[in-house]
Motif scaffolding. Structure first.
Motif, PDB file in Angstrom:
ATOM      1  N   LYS A 137      37.642  75.533 -42.895  1.00  0.00           N
ATOM      2  CA  LYS A 137      38.239  76.415 -41.886  1.00  0.00           C
ATOM      3  C   LYS A 137      38.056  77.873 -42.296  1.00  0.00           C
ATOM      4  O   LYS A 137      37.741  78.728 -41.471  1.00  0.00           O
ATOM      5  CB  LYS A 137      39.738  76.120 -41.754  1.00  0.00           C
TER       6      LYS A 137
ATOM      7  N   LEU B 278      37.525  67.338 -40.745  1.00  0.00           N
ATOM      8  CA  LEU B 278      38.656  67.320 -39.810  1.00  0.00           C
ATOM      9  C   LEU B 278      39.133  65.887 -39.588  1.00  0.00           C
ATOM     10  O   LEU B 278      40.330  65.590 -39.681  1.00  0.00           O
ATOM     11  CB  LEU B 278      38.188  67.935 -38.489  1.00  0.00           C
TER      12      LEU B 278
ATOM     13  N   TYR C   7      37.247  71.857 -31.828  1.00  0.00           N
ATOM     14  CA  TYR C   7      37.991  72.780 -32.690  1.00  0.00           C
ATOM     15  C   TYR C   7      37.557  74.222 -32.415  1.00  0.00           C
ATOM     16  O   TYR C   7      38.384  75.128 -32.325  1.00  0.00           O
ATOM     17  CB  TYR C   7      37.768  72.431 -34.163  1.00  0.00           C
TER      18      TYR C   7
ATOM     19  N   ALA D 256      42.817  73.925 -33.067  1.00  0.00           N
ATOM     20  CA  ALA D 256      43.160  72.791 -33.931  1.00  0.00           C
ATOM     21  C   ALA D 256      43.984  71.736 -33.190  1.00  0.00           C
ATOM     22  O   ALA D 256      43.786  70.528 -33.359  1.00  0.00           O
ATOM     23  CB  ALA D 256      43.924  73.298 -35.142  1.00  0.00           C
TER      24      ALA D 256
ATOM     25  N   HIS E 103      42.806  64.126 -40.771  1.00  0.00           N
ATOM     26  CA  HIS E 103      43.775  63.575 -39.815  1.00  0.00           C
ATOM     27  C   HIS E 103      43.981  62.081 -40.026  1.00  0.00           C
ATOM     28  O   HIS E 103      45.098  61.579 -39.898  1.00  0.00           O
ATOM     29  CB  HIS E 103      43.322  63.859 -38.383  1.00  0.00           C
TER      30      HIS E 103
ATOM     31  N   SER F 273      41.875  69.479 -30.977  1.00  0.00           N
ATOM     32  CA  SER F 273      41.033  68.538 -31.730  1.00  0.00           C
ATOM     33  C   SER F 273      41.876  67.421 -32.327  1.00  0.00           C
ATOM     34  O   SER F 273      41.462  66.264 -32.378  1.00  0.00           O
ATOM     35  CB  SER F 273      40.258  69.275 -32.819  1.00  0.00           C
ATOM     36  N   LYS F 274      43.092  67.751 -32.725  1.00  0.00           N
ATOM     37  CA  LYS F 274      43.989  66.727 -33.262  1.00  0.00           C
ATOM     38  C   LYS F 274      44.320  65.691 -32.183  1.00  0.00           C
ATOM     39  O   LYS F 274      44.309  64.480 -32.423  1.00  0.00           O
ATOM     40  CB  LYS F 274      45.267  67.409 -33.756  1.00  0.00           C
TER      41      LYS F 274
ATOM     42  N   LEU G  33      39.416  70.642 -46.060  1.00  0.00           N
ATOM     43  CA  LEU G  33      39.520  71.097 -44.670  1.00  0.00           C
ATOM     44  C   LEU G  33      39.747  72.603 -44.611  1.00  0.00           C
ATOM     45  O   LEU G  33      39.110  73.308 -43.831  1.00  0.00           O
ATOM     46  CB  LEU G  33      40.655  70.352 -43.966  1.00  0.00           C
TER      47      LEU G  33
END
Lengths: 380, 240
Positions: free
Chosen positions: B121, A143, A253, A258, A147, A261-262, B117
């Motif tokens: 997920k 993750l 998350y 999502a 990002h 968490s971002k 990712l």
């Protein structure tokens, strides 16, 4: 790429004046100390982009007897770790002072269970039967890595790939996340022995509020013989702290989705300042610049003197500009003509590579409308 | 010098002479010689050779990008369509023509992050009854053999080949004898087709579209191969 990003020839720049010598020494020494202390920013140490637990020595695979694998291998929901069966219940986790403070300090939502924080602080250990953060940190790392990559690619689309990897490492490498965990999140590690805990009458549960891991000891004090006490689960201090941060993000998350968490990554990781421009080291900036302009079909660079003072004194200053046709690409100053010229070329190259679009939107943002796609580094 | 004459050479511009009316003056320009066959020390290679991969001349035209373009058009009513120049960049590897043409390295890097990712997920969002699950998300399968296999170079290469995306791919695979072979497809190079395609979709249409593309198009094929390979591994393991 390796041919393009090489060392700035600091030594060669220096001519006569003492002042310029000191100036250069400051620049090069700062670069050196940075590369020594902070492994995140070097071009030499980090050749491949791998996280510490993904190296060849410690492969994580289902062949390990610890993992229960279902008949249908793609039913990922039915996989189960065999050794870790116990779980600290949420009601008990809520009684641990350090967990309550950590929850409040990170401003986590009410959905975020305290038991998840306990799990995030528990690294895989020998003879540990409580659920640990191993897989959570793996998820957190992908993750984070996504990002950070999309942030760097949108904001600095022309970064050469090696600088991009170094910048990623500088933001989310073990040592940076260690700093985040220790100095920003205030996570403490559990160092006291069971006897000390007993003597200080500390409740048994309180140890779950601290980071627990098998410490990987590399060096021992002189006069002490080291027996091979390292276990397969042993982690370096920085890795253990970093994994706890990754696991906390994975927890966000899982509990809040999502978007949350971002936002958390944006607030706590991307907000940290990294100096990308110091990661560049050019060996022959003039040559590189003329190659670059040639591939961009621009006129070859010409260095012109813009102003100077004290040519015959012991502290002259020259200001030169780098021109391609009528366009001035950059300006550079120095106490000798050669120094000014080299600085000027370096500035022109950095201006190109560090180009940043205004208000760049990330691919995962709402209302995203296309990214500046770089053509890649032309070699010649 | 004899070696120079033996190989076929092309002389591009030779002595150019100019005559003026009042006085005779000769301007001579340097001769440029391109060597085509054997490597000759000091001679410049013909750019035409460098810009050709497996007999296909590099260039932005319909013929070169037809495979990738028709593949994207056939999915979700052309929702993931990309600009022609971007498509050409997707099928150009860094090794081609010394990296002078726009190549797919950064798109592949972004695509690889996205694939990893989304694979994670996908794994944690499966239905679960595990006691260790957090908010019905079971993390235990992450890092397992099957989960890691989803984003391996081998399977991404298989995907690109099976969909015909690698039919025209500009790269330079250096075999030991210095020749090219259409059957030799190194997975490190050919997997960038799939990953850069994902990266290009994310760069053009955003993460949501890329996620949908990966889930519906890429994983549909890749997960089947994972299942196949996982069975094979078990059989091999049981014989030991």
């Amino acid at each position: 790429m390796s041919s393009a990003i090489v060392r700035l020839a600091g030594k060669k720049l220096v001519r006569n004046s003492l002042q310029s010598r000191n100036l250069i020494r400051n620049i090069t020494s700062s670069a050196v100390t940075r590369s020594n202390n902070d492994s995140t920013s070097t071009t030499t140490t980090q050749k491949t982009h791998k996280f510490s637990y993904e190296n060849a020595k410690k492969p994580i695979s289902s062949t390990s007897s610890d993992l229960f694998t279902p008949e249908n291998k793609l039913e990922f929901g039915s996989y189960q770790r065999k050794s870790t069966t116990l779980k600290v219940p949420d009601s008990e986790a809520k009684l641990i002072p350090s967990i309550i403070t950590l929850h409040a300090r990170l401003n986590l939502s009410s959905n975020y269970e305290h038991a998840t924080l306990v799990r995030a602080l528990t690294c895989p250990m020998e003879d540990n039967t409580y659920v640990d953060n191993q897989q959570m940190s793996l998820f957190g790392s992908s993750l984070l890595s996504f990002h950070v990559t999309e942030y760097l690619l949108s904001n600095y689309p022309r970064l050469p790939i090696s600088i991009l990897k170094n910048a990623t490492e500088a933001l989310i490498g073990d040592y940076s996340l260690y700093d985040v965990a220790k100095n920003s999140f205030g996570i403490e590690e559990d160092k006291t022995t069971n006897l000390e805990k007993f003597l200080s009458k500390e409740p048994r549960m309180f140890k779950f509020g601290k980071l627990r891991y098998d410490n990987f000891t590399n060096e021992v004090e002189s006069g002490i013989t080291k027996y091979n006490i390292d276990k397969p689960t042993s982690l370096k201090t920085a890795t253990a702290y970093a994994n706890s941060v990754r696991a906390i993000i994975a927890g966000i998350y899982a509990h809040d989705g999502a978007e949350a968490s971002k936002q958390f990554i944006k607030d706590h990781i991307l907000s940290r300042k990294i100096d990308i421009s110091t990661m560049f080291q050019f060996n022959e900036p003039g040559k590189l610049l003329s190659r670059l302009l040639k591939t961009k079909k621009m006129e070859s660079p010409v260095i012109r003197l813009i102003s100077e003072t004290g040519r015959n004194s012991n502290s002259p200053v020259f200001i030169v500009g780098c021109f391609s046709g009528d366009q001035m690409l950059s300006e550079g100053q120095g106490s000798s003509l050669k120094e000014a010229r080299v600085r000027c070329s370096v500035n022109a190259l950095k201006a190109y590579y560090l180009y940043s679009p205004l208000d760049a939107k990330l691919p995962s943002d709402e209302g995203f409308n296309g990214l500046f796609v770089d053509e890649g580094e032309s070699f010649y | 010098m004899q070696a120079l004459f033996r190989s076929s050479l092309r002389v591009s511009s030779n002595q150019a002479s100019k005559y003026f009316s009042n006085s005779l003056s000769i301007t001579s320009t340097r001769s440029v010689v391109f060597a085509r066959n054997e490597r000759i020390k000091g001679a410049i290679r013909d750019p035409e050779v460098i810009l050709t991969s497996n007999g296909v001349r590099y260039g932005l035209n319909e013929e070169n990008i037809k495979f990738v373009k028709s593949f994207l058009q056939s999915k979700s009513n052309g929702k993931y369509q990309l600009q022609d120049s971007l498509l050409l960049q997707v099928i150009t590897h860094k090794s081609f023509a010394h990296g002078t043409q726009p190549y797919n390295e950064k798109l592949a890097y972004l695509g690889r992050e996205i694939l990893e990712l989304i694979a994670s997920k996908h794994a944690i969002s499966q239905e679960t009854s595990s006691a260790a699950a957090i908010n019905n998300k079971n993390f235990d399968s992450l890092g397992s053999y099957c989960h890691r296999m989803i984003t391996t170079d081998r399977l991404l290469t298989d995907f690109a080949i099976s969909k015909g995306l690698s039919n025209i791919f500009f790269c330079r695979v250096a075999l030991p004898n210095g020749k090219e072979s259409p059957s030799y497809k190194p997975k490190g190079i050919f997997s960038t087709i799939t990953s850069s395609l994902v990266g290009a979709i994310a760069a053009q249409h955003g993460m949501a579209a890329a996620e949908e593309f990966v889930e519906t198009v890429v994983f549909e094929k890749v997960l089947k191969s994972v299942l196949k390979k996982a069975v094979n591994v078990e059989e091999v393991g049981s014989h030991k």
